[in-house]
Design a protein around this motif. Structure first.
Motif, mmCIF file in Angstrom:
data_model
loop_
_atom_site.group_PDB
_atom_site.id
_atom_site.type_symbol
_atom_site.label_atom_id
_atom_site.label_comp_id
_atom_site.label_asym_id
_atom_site.label_seq_id
_atom_site.Cartn_x
_atom_site.Cartn_y
_atom_site.Cartn_z
ATOM 1 N N GLN A 84 -1.210 -11.842 -6.379
ATOM 2 C CA GLN A 84 -2.164 -11.709 -7.233
ATOM 3 C C GLN A 84 -3.137 -12.963 -7.341
ATOM 4 O O GLN A 84 -4.370 -12.651 -7.412
ATOM 5 N N GLU A 108 -8.744 -4.137 4.385
ATOM 6 C CA GLU A 108 -8.059 -4.801 2.975
ATOM 7 C C GLU A 108 -7.681 -3.624 2.111
ATOM 8 O O GLU A 108 -8.427 -2.570 2.292
ATOM 9 N N LYS A 109 -6.656 -3.411 1.768
ATOM 10 C CA LYS A 109 -6.167 -2.456 0.666
ATOM 11 C C LYS A 109 -5.244 -3.253 -0.464
ATOM 12 O O LYS A 109 -4.587 -4.284 -0.253
ATOM 13 N N ARG A 110 -5.646 -2.742 -1.709
ATOM 14 C CA ARG A 110 -5.016 -3.377 -2.774
ATOM 15 C C ARG A 110 -3.612 -2.783 -3.143
ATOM 16 O O ARG A 110 -3.087 -1.705 -2.720
ATOM 17 N N TYR A 117 -2.117 -4.231 -10.611
ATOM 18 C CA TYR A 117 -2.351 -5.035 -9.407
ATOM 19 C C TYR A 117 -1.342 -6.051 -9.133
ATOM 20 O O TYR A 117 -1.086 -7.083 -9.792
ATOM 21 N N HIS A 120 -3.060 -7.857 -2.512
ATOM 22 C CA HIS A 120 -3.675 -7.157 -1.398
ATOM 23 C C HIS A 120 -3.208 -7.321 -0.087
ATOM 24 O O HIS A 120 -2.608 -8.332 0.119
#
Length: 121
Positions: A84, A108-110, A117, A120
């Motif tokens: 995070q 890039e992917k979360r 969240y 990533h």
């Protein structure tokens, strides 16, 4: 006389086939780039989905194994999972071999778990 006909024929074929070859080459190149980008997005999605449980349970060894397995493919140069705060949780390769790779797409992917969240890829 035959030499003039042959040279003229070669000139006409070159004038027609060279531009066609260039057009087909560009179309094929664009298709390859789209395929590589699509594969990169799929791999990033898989890593993001698979790493959420490991992040929540502080299982860094599972993240290391996941990232190493992803990088074992010939199309993947490097993979990293960030928390995070943006700090690296897991990364492979450890050294800077990425700079030697040439043209590289960054995907890039979360990482989300139940809407939260976690970081990533």
């Amino acid at each position: 006389m035959k030499r003039r006909i042959t040279l003229g024929l070669v000139g006409m074929l070159a004038a027609i086939l060279l531009p066609l070859g260039y057009v087909f080459s560009e179309l094929y190149h664009a298709e390859i780039i789209n395929s590589i980008e699509s594969k990169g997005r799929a791999v990033a999605s898989l890593v993001a989905f698979s790493s959420s449980e490991a992040i929540l349970n502080f299982q860094n060894y599972k993240l290391e194994e996941l990232v190493q397995n992803v990088c074992s493919g010939e199309d993947v140069v490097s993979c990293a999972v960030y928390g995070q705060s943006g700090a690296v949780i897991s990364q492979f390769p450890k050294n800077d071999d990425v700079k030697k790779a040439g043209n590289v797409f960054y995907v890039e992917k979360r990482i989300l778990k139940d809407g939260e969240y976690l970081g990533h890829v």
